[in-house]
Scaffold this active site. Structure first.
Site, mmCIF file in Angstrom:
data_model
loop_
_atom_site.group_PDB
_atom_site.id
_atom_site.type_symbol
_atom_site.label_atom_id
_atom_site.label_comp_id
_atom_site.label_asym_id
_atom_site.label_seq_id
_atom_site.Cartn_x
_atom_site.Cartn_y
_atom_site.Cartn_z
ATOM 1 N N ASP A 94 0.838 -1.027 -0.097
ATOM 2 C CA ASP A 94 0.051 -0.023 0.123
ATOM 3 C C ASP A 94 0.658 1.266 -0.113
ATOM 4 O O ASP A 94 0.229 2.477 0.269
ATOM 5 C CB ASP A 94 -1.146 0.091 1.253
ATOM 6 N N ASP A 155 -6.283 -5.170 -5.237
ATOM 7 C CA ASP A 155 -6.048 -3.777 -4.790
ATOM 8 C C ASP A 155 -4.643 -3.328 -5.230
ATOM 9 O O ASP A 155 -4.571 -2.092 -5.466
ATOM 10 C CB ASP A 155 -6.361 -3.745 -3.422
ATOM 11 N N ARG A 227 -15.760 -3.382 -4.036
ATOM 12 C CA ARG A 227 -14.537 -2.551 -4.112
ATOM 13 C C ARG A 227 -13.225 -3.216 -4.956
ATOM 14 O O ARG A 227 -12.512 -2.560 -5.711
ATOM 15 C CB ARG A 227 -14.071 -2.151 -2.770
ATOM 16 N N TRP A 231 -11.178 -1.634 -7.798
ATOM 17 C CA TRP A 231 -9.776 -1.737 -7.820
ATOM 18 C C TRP A 231 -9.334 -2.051 -9.216
ATOM 19 O O TRP A 231 -8.447 -1.375 -9.749
ATOM 20 C CB TRP A 231 -9.062 -2.113 -6.779
HETATM 21 N N1 GLY Z 1 -7.104 -1.820 -0.053
HETATM 22 C C1 GLY Z 1 -7.769 -2.214 1.068
HETATM 23 C C2 GLY Z 1 -9.568 -2.123 0.897
HETATM 24 O O1 GLY Z 1 -9.764 -1.544 -0.311
HETATM 25 O O2 GLY Z 1 -10.011 -2.373 1.611
#
Ligand code: GLY
Length: 373
Positions: A94, A155, A227, A231
């Site tokens: 991240d 992600d 999500r 991503w």
């Molecule tokens: N990257 C972690 C999330 O989307 O929760």
């Protein structure tokens, strides 16, 4: 794109609210709200993956208004993150989410040398997570989940632009090569034939062989965490923008078509497209992120297709603006009904990256955006 009056009005409301909220949150880095007021991750967890979004929001607001209050808060957020460089356990894939919206955004806007340095440190650390055996970037460090040396997550597609940026800045192709190798692996092992995406894929970290997939933050293995789909949609589009490799755009479009097909009539996005029918959990962050990605796809395709992606993005964002925004000046967050993970105890609360991507989407529609990724 035609001028959208409603988006201009939403932009004005964002600026008005943010001027008030920023004054009350000069030193902290928010994740969520408690009784309507932002919390502070500087105290709670200064290495948390979302700690770049507040700074990113401030840079987007500064870019639109040139109000120094926003710039000062963004600079402060960036400096606080320096502590993270001395905490190896808190550095993971991240790095892109943390340092692209802070240090790299600052460098892009001001040319600040210290900011460039931070961006390059973060990129080098991210590149060091590449596993040549399986050709993937390791996601997390070992913690509650046992041995995660072989885990990659969708992600990460959003973190790759830090590597594309570093290659350009240093004139060194290694960073970009690593990003593309990871994107190639993600195309092969995460994206299913119907355009949906796995959240977690495990490889054997020694031999590189594929082991299995996990449902991660979604409903279950084989489900479709929204999500994560967002991503993938936005992340592959970004890899295309940075490399011009057409396969990445084709993949982004495949995920986008799947996403659009699954948008419920309400225009509000569930936590997982495959959650049980009687479950009403929503995740507004998925809607905002997907809208940003769809608007970028719209810029890359022919005029006829462009209208399809633009229309889908506008519907998502307009629905959020009409039904999921809180404009009360005494409440710090904007977006409501965000969810971190399907199986968490808590659902449908405010999360800082929801606000960030909502603003980014409105900025894309009104021409105010600082391109962060
Ligand atoms: N990257 C972690 C999330 O989307 O929760």
């Amino acid at each position: 794109m035609d001028k959208l009056q409603w988006a201009e009005e939403v932009a004005e409301k964002i600026i008005k609210k943010s001027e008030v909220v920023a004054k009350e949150n000069k030193e902290n880095i928010p994740y969520t709200t408690v009784d309507g007021k932002f919390d502070d991750m500087v105290k709670a967890n200064f290495c948390w993956w979302t700690n770049g979004f507040w700074g990113g929001m401030m840079w987007q607001l500064y870019n639109a208004t040139k109000n120094d209050l926003f710039r000062e808060i963004a600079e402060n957020n960036e400096k606080i993150l320096d502590r993270n460089f001395m905490e190896a356990q808190g550095l993971d894939h991240d790095n892109g989410f943390k340092w692209l919206p802070t240090a790299v955004a600052n460098y892009r806007l001001t040319g600040n040398k210290a900011s460039k340095n931070r961006g390059l440190l973060a990129a080098n650390n991210l590149a060091g997570r590449f596993n040549p055996a399986g050709s993937f970037i390791r996601a997390w460090n070992d913690g509650g989940d046992g041995n995660t040396a072989g885990w990659a997550i969708i992600d990460c597609m959003m973190n790759l632009p830090l590597l594309y940026w570093a290659s350009k800045e240093t004139n060194d192709p290694r960073f970009k090569q690593i990003a593309m190798l990871h994107a190639d692996t993600a195309q092969k092992y995460f994206i299913r034939p119907d355009g949906s995406s796995n959240h977690i894929v495990e490889f054997n970290p020694v031999t590189g062989e594929y082991v299995t997939t996990f449902g991660g933050q979604g409903y279950k293995e084989g489900s479709s965490w929204t999500r994560g789909q967002a991503w993938a949609l936005y992340g592959f589009t970004l890899s295309y923008i940075h490399t011009q490799n057409k396969q990445y755009l084709d993949t982004a479009i495949r995920v986008a078509n799947y996403f659009i097909y699954n948008i419920p009539e309400s225009g509000l996005i569930p936590v997982d497209f495959r959650q049980p029918e009687d479950c009403t959990y929503e995740d507004s962050t998925a809607a905002a992120i997907a809208a940003c990605g769809l608007l970028e796809i719209a810029k890359q395709v022919n005029e006829k297709d462009s209208k399809i992606y633009e229309k889908a993005a506008i519907n998502l964002i307009k629905t959020l603006a009409e039904k999921r925004c809180n404009w009360d000046l005494n409440v710090h967050n904007i977006l409501e009904k965000c969810t971190a993970a399907y199986h968490d105890e808590r659902h449908e609360f405010s999360i800082i990256y929801g606000d960030y991507y909502f603003i980014e989407a409105i900025w894309k529609l009104t021409g105010k955006e600082l391109f962060i990724w």
